[in-house]
Design a protein around this motif. Structure first.
Motif, short mmCIF file in Angstrom:
data_model
loop_
_atom_site.label_atom_id
_atom_site.label_comp_id
_atom_site.label_asym_id
_atom_site.label_seq_id
_atom_site.Cartn_x
_atom_site.Cartn_y
_atom_site.Cartn_z
N ALA A 249 40.18 38.11 37.76
CA ALA A 249 41.60 37.82 37.58
C ALA A 249 42.46 38.90 38.25
N VAL A 250 42.01 40.14 38.19
CA VAL A 250 42.74 41.24 38.82
C VAL A 250 42.61 41.18 40.34
N PHE A 251 41.37 40.99 40.82
CA PHE A 251 41.14 40.97 42.27
C PHE A 251 41.88 39.82 42.95
N LEU A 252 41.99 38.69 42.26
CA LEU A 252 42.66 37.54 42.87
C LEU A 252 44.17 37.74 42.97
N GLN A 253 44.68 38.78 42.32
CA GLN A 253 46.10 39.12 42.47
C GLN A 253 46.34 40.00 43.70
N ILE A 254 45.24 40.45 44.33
CA ILE A 254 45.31 41.26 45.54
C ILE A 254 45.04 40.36 46.73
N TYR A 255 45.83 40.47 47.77
CA TYR A 255 45.62 39.61 48.93
C TYR A 255 44.29 39.96 49.60
N VAL A 256 43.62 38.96 50.12
CA VAL A 256 42.25 39.10 50.61
C VAL A 256 42.11 40.19 51.67
N THR A 257 43.14 40.40 52.48
CA THR A 257 43.08 41.44 53.53
C THR A 257 43.92 42.66 53.16
N TRP A 271 48.54 31.94 49.80
CA TRP A 271 47.96 33.13 49.16
C TRP A 271 46.47 32.93 48.90
N VAL A 272 45.67 33.92 49.31
CA VAL A 272 44.23 33.94 49.04
C VAL A 272 43.89 35.28 48.41
N GLY A 273 43.36 35.26 47.20
CA GLY A 273 43.01 36.50 46.51
C GLY A 273 41.78 37.16 47.10
N ALA A 274 41.60 38.43 46.79
CA ALA A 274 40.46 39.21 47.31
C ALA A 274 39.19 38.85 46.55
N TRP A 275 38.66 37.67 46.81
CA TRP A 275 37.48 37.15 46.11
C TRP A 275 36.25 38.02 46.33
N TRP A 276 36.14 38.64 47.47
CA TRP A 276 34.94 39.38 47.84
C TRP A 276 34.80 40.70 47.08
N MET A 277 35.90 41.24 46.57
CA MET A 277 35.85 42.54 45.89
C MET A 277 35.00 42.47 44.62
N GLY A 278 35.04 41.35 43.94
CA GLY A 278 34.25 41.20 42.73
C GLY A 278 32.76 41.15 42.97
N MET A 279 32.36 40.97 44.21
CA MET A 279 30.94 40.98 44.57
C MET A 279 30.54 42.33 45.16
N PHE A 280 31.43 42.91 45.92
CA PHE A 280 31.10 44.13 46.66
C PHE A 280 30.94 45.35 45.75
N PHE A 281 31.88 45.59 44.86
CA PHE A 281 31.84 46.79 44.03
C PHE A 281 30.66 46.80 43.04
N PRO A 282 30.34 45.69 42.36
CA PRO A 282 29.14 45.70 41.51
C PRO A 282 27.86 45.96 42.30
#
Length: 711
Positions: A249-257, A271-282
């Motif tokens: 929910a937090v990452f999708l408030q950040i723009y993907v780029t 608007w596209v949220g930063a979906w990839w961040m939730g995969m990368f950091f874990p």
């Protein structure tokens, strides 16, 4: 547990065989490679302060937490992936299913090999999960993302009015064409296979931790300790799922780029949220923790005390443990087929696994929960992530802790634990119907009612998104941007025939001069049904069901450790994982994805005619089928758990012989004694036997006692 022990040969029944086996004094804990932490020949003494069950469990739990988080984030970002990569629910179901395809094969093959070096396999599996997570996350480097429509003339550009960047009606679009950004999702579809391949690899990597983890913990904790330890492991691990929702929910408030184009805001359809961040950091966290897990030895020093307790209670012997840890790859391979046949004859185990199949068929619906809840309660991504995250934290946490306390209360017989788990499973079924409490479905203009009826026109027509009032707007379903006129929801400002947009401080306030509405003014978002109370009642019922169901998870994990012979525990986990994945978690996303898509009313259709994801559903029929299907699967699962309890033997002692071993572990009375004795062993010390199945035990320290249920 009611085992029969004979302290010397004089107490044994006539006709019984025995072999004197190793005692606890022969357990050699001086082998540095077996009991000390380190890599290969590097085993410094300072690491021994971390060579404790509690420390390992903490590290392993954190690793599981981040692995679950990296996978659980998928359920949160599915709507974004469907939009960016032009996917429908069946295709997202394939991504979820791919994990189980590879996991099914890997679990069966790897399981038997994990038994000797569990920590090594766990660490390697975690590293594979890291690679599997990075692959789909890297698709963001290659994907195209929507851009706001241009307001200037340039090469390969279309002259578009400024207001059109907000999705309003623009009559010139029918002449100049649709902006090129609407085709980005179609071009991104080719990266869909990166997600499929990553899921396949993730299933391969997740198999060793899932198979060997609980078994290794059973070796370093006593029964009472195991219940608490496995509950804490599950609490931390399962928390990865709700935390992934909150993080998503937090990452999708950040723009993907990170740098949104000028004019693009959270309310913009681009608007596209930063979906990839939730995969990368874990993935980074799992990578670091994997090297700590690889430091742990084949057998921890604490295992000696646990082994002593198991020998005392007649669960295993020192020699059997040495055989398990010291078997070569050849011996493991040769024993695989006999072990498989032996386990498949275990009727109680079969019922337990079938119950798990139906349970995990239902669990496949969880991946679609954020999408469903956002739909039925009209929530944005941040709200649905926060609400479901908190609900699951309470449900998982309270349930698993309660289960651990239940296990610590006393040393339960496995059969009693199976009854408790069966009752809890069935008790949770009615609470699953809480999802049938939802907000009344929105009425969509052009979908549920034709525009002519909305405008009180005398012209008769059937519902269609394109009507006389917006026929010159050249509207598209490539984007879903609902607006409300106070009573009716419209698919987009364009479909409402809105010509102008009102902006304040960079935010869209309203759309004006709407030709398909009576008020000629609409506001962003669906019409609010005002059913907050209904939402909280529904979530409360769902949370209570989760608490009840997860209260039995610790008992369930322990049953799998005791339902088979000690040496078969790891292989049993592999067989169970393969069958449950193949018949349960693998088809589940496809089944529920098919149910969801079956009730689609408006599909995303690109300019080339390609059908993508669904925008609008028949909510009433979808929820009925979705909920009842889950309840039916849980009920069948509970039925098989009760059947397992019914046929669960009171005594769990049976002989077993490992192929390739020099010692015959069989401790069995002569066949004539069984055929004609009808319990003649009674009176020999503490011995008991009953005609057709006389499997005897021997002295705690000198003789073999084998608890398994291969009957």
């Amino acid at each position: 547990m009611g085992y029969t022990n004979f302290q010397n040969s004089e107490e044994m029944p006539e006709g019984a065989e025995y072999k004197k086996l190793d005692t606890l004094e022969s357990w050699d804990d001086t082998d540095r490679k077996i009991t000390q932490m380190g890599y290969m020949g590097w085993r410094p003494s300072f690491l021994e302060c971390f060579n404790k069950p509690a420390v390992f469990t903490s590290v392993f739990a954190l690793g599981n937490f981040f692995m679950v988080m990296s996978y659980g984030i998928l359920s949160m970002i599915i709507p974004t992936l469907e939009s960016v990569f032009n996917l429908n629910s069946k295709q997202t179901g394939v991504i979820l299913m791919a994990n189980d395809i590879s996991g099914t094969v890997a679990a069966l093959i790897i399981a038997n090999y994990c038994s000797a070096r569990k920590t090594r396999w766990i660490g390697i599996g975690m590293i594979i999960v890291v690679i599997a997570t990075i692959i789909p996350a890297s698709a963001t480097w290659f994907a195209e993302y929507p851009q706001p429509r241009n307001t200037e003339v340039g090469i390969n550009q279309t002259i578009i009015t400024e207001n059109d960047s907000y999705g309003v009606c623009n009559e010139t679009r029918s002449e100049n064409g649709i902006d090129q950004s609407e085709g980005y999702a179609v071009r991104n579809h080719k990266y869909y296979w990166m997600f499929v391949f990553g899921a396949l690899l993730q299933g391969l990597g997740a198999a060793p931790p899932g198979i060997a983890g609980a078994t290794f913990m059973d070796e370093i904790f006593t029964q009472k300790q195991f219940g608490v330890a496995i509950s804490l492991l599950y609490v931390v691990s399962f928390l990865g799922y709700p935390i992934s929702m909150l993080a998503g929910a937090v990452f999708l408030q950040i723009y993907v780029t990170f740098d949104p184009p000028e004019g693009v805001t959270l309310q913009s359809k681009e608007w596209v949220g930063a979906w990839w961040m939730g995969m990368f950091f874990p993935a980074i966290a799992v990578f670091l923790l994997s090297f700590i897990v690889l430091l742990y030895p084949r057998q921890m020093p604490a295992a000696k005390k646990v082994l002593e307790d198991k020998v005392r209670r007649g669960i295993t012997t020192v020699l059997e443990k040495k055989q398990e840890l010291g078997r070569s790859l050849k011996e493991i391979t040769v024993d695989m087929l006999p072990a498989f046949k032996r386990l498949m004859k275990n009727k109680a185990l079969s019922c337990l696994i079938v119950g798990d199949v139906f349970l995990f068929l239902q669990v496949g619906a969880y991946s679609f929960y954020p999408k469903i809840y956002a739909m039925i309660f009209r929530l944005d991504s941040k709200s649905v992530g926060s609400i479901l995250g908190i609900s699951n934290i309470i449900g998982f946490g309270v349930g698993l802790i309660a289960g651990g306390l239940l296990m610590r209360w006393k040393e339960w017989h496995p059969k009693t634990l199976q009854l408790i788990y069966s009752v809890l499973t069935m008790a949770a079924v009615p609470f699953s119907l809480g999802m049938l409490l939802y907000c009344p479905a929105n009425t969509y203009a052009g979908v549920d009612l034709p525009y002519s009826e909305i405008l009180n026109s005398s012209q008769l027509s059937t519902p269609s998104l394109t009507g006389e009032c917006n026929s010159d707007c050249a509207c598209t379903t490539a984007f879903y941007q609902p607006v409300c006129d106070g009573n009716m929801t419209y698919f987009s400002p364009c479909h409402a025939g809105c010509m102008d947009v009102e902006i304040q401080d960079g935010q869209v306030i309203s759309y004006l001069n709407c030709m398909c509405t009576l008020s000629e003014r609409t506001t962003p978002g669906q019409c609010d049904g005002g059913c907050t109370t209904t939402m909280w009642i529904s979530l409360t019922l769902t949370t209570l069901g989760t608490i009840i169901r997860f209260s039995g998870f610790a008992a369930h994990a322990y049953i799998y450790q005791r339902i088979v012979n000690e040496v078969d525990r790891t292989f049993t986990q592999g067989i169970r994982s393969s069958i449950v994945r193949a018949l349960g978690t693998l088809p589940a996303p496809l089944i529920f994805g098919w149910v969801i898509d079956k009730f689609c009313l408006v599909w995303r259709v690109s300019e080339d005619g390609t059908t993508g994801n669904c925008w609008v559903y028949d909510v009433d029929r979808l929820l009925l089928w979705f909920t009842l299907l889950q309840a039916a699967m849980r009920t069948v699962s509970g039925g098989f758990y009760f059947l397992c309890w019914w046929i669960f033997p009171d005594e769990t002692i049976v002989p077993v012989k490992l192929v390739g071993d020099d010692l015959d572990y069989k401790i069995q009375a002569d066949e004539n004694e069984k055929d004609h004795g009808n319990g003649t062993a009674n009176g020999h010390g503490n011995g008991t036997a009953n005609g057709t199945e006389m499997e005897l035990t021997m002295a705690i320290s000198n003789y073999k006692i084998i608890p398994a249920m291969n009957s």
